[in-house]
Design a protein around this motif. Structure first.
Motif: not given
Length: 226
Positions: A116-130
C-alpha cells in the motif's frame, strides 16, 4: 408604544420587520432599497415649496441610493459566486466513482502489485515518525520508520512484504501512525488511498463518498485524487 419614526414610516407604507414572538423584548429593524426610495420620494412630495430641498442634499441622497443599490447587487453576485465555488455538481461528484482518493483513515486494501501507499500529516516538525501496519487479526506485519520530518505531509510506500520477508496478501490492513519530536508527541493523522465505490448526493451539504473499509466520507475530506 410606537415611536414617532415608526408612525412616520407606517404613514408612508413602510413597515419595519419586527420579531412577532410574544416574549421578544427587542425586535430587529431594517430598511431596504425600496424603503429608501419611498422615503426620498415622500420627502420630495412633502417639501416646503418656499424652501425646497437643496440641490447638494438631493445629489448626496441620490449618491447614497446608488451606492446602496450597487452594494446590494454586488452582495447578490458574490453570494452566487461563493455558492458555485463551494458547491459540487452531481456530474462532478459522480466522476469520483472508480477513482482512488487519499483521505484520513486507518484501513487500507492492498494494490494489485502488492503493498500500500499512504501519507502522514504532521502538525509540527518531528524527529521520529512511525507507520505500523497490521493484518485484520491485529498482528504486526511491518513497522516503517520515516525518521525526522518537517511539518506537513510525508508520503510512504510499503511493498507488501512483512518484516520477515513473507507476502502479506491483499489485506485489509490496519494502519497506525505516531510522531514525536525529541520525545514529545506531535499531532499526526494517517492518510490512506481508497477506491470510491459509490457517491451519494444529500439534500444539503457536500456529496458523500462510500469507501471500502472507511465507510461514508464527505468529499471535502479528500486530500488527493488518484
Amino acid at each position: 408604544m410606537s415611536s414617532a419614526f415608526d408612525t412616520t414610516l407606517n404613514n408612508l407604507g413602510i413597515n419595519r420587520t419586527t420579531n412577532s414572538a410574544p416574549t421578544a423584548s427587542k425586535g430587529s429593524t431594517s430598511l431596504g432599497q425600496a424603503d429608501f426610495l419611498k422615503l426620498m420620494t415622500a420627502q420630495l412630495k412633502n417639501q416646503d415649496p418656499f424652501s425646497p430641498v437643496d440641490n447638494t442634499q438631493m445629489v448626496a441622497q441620490m449618491a447614497q441610493f446608488s451606492s446602496l443599490a450597487g452594494i446590494t447587487d454586488m452582495n447578490t453576485t458574490l453570494k452566487a459566486i461563493s455558492d458555485k465555488l463551494s458547491g459540487t455538481s452531481a456530474s462532478d461528484a459522480l466522476a469520483y466513482v472508480g477513482r482512488t482518493v487519499l483521505t484520513e483513515g486507518k484501513v487500507a486494501y492492498g494494490r494489485t502489485s502488492g503493498g500500500i501507499a499512504g501519507a502522514v500529516e504532521l502538525d509540527g516538525a518531528a524527529t521520529d515518525v512511525t507507520v505500523t501496519i497490521e493484518n485484520a487479526n491485529g498482528q504486526v506485519l511491518t513497522t516503517q520508520q520515516l525518521g525526522a520530518q518537517p511539518k506537513g505531509t510525508v508520503n510512504y510506500d510499503w511493498d507488501g512484504k512483512t518484516d520477515g520477508g513473507a507476502d502479506a496478501g491483499p489485506g485489509p490492513f490496519k494502519v497506525t501512525v505516531t510522531a514525536a519530536n525529541a520525545g514529545t508527541s506531535v499531532g499526526s493523522r494517517g492518510l490512506v488511498w481508497s477506491p470510491v465505490a459509490a457517491v451519494s448526493m444529500p439534500a444539503s451539504g457536500s456529496p458523500v463518498l462510500t469507501l471500502p473499509g472507511l465507510g461514508q466520507v464527505p468529499i471535502s475530506a479528500v486530500r488527493q485524487i488518484g
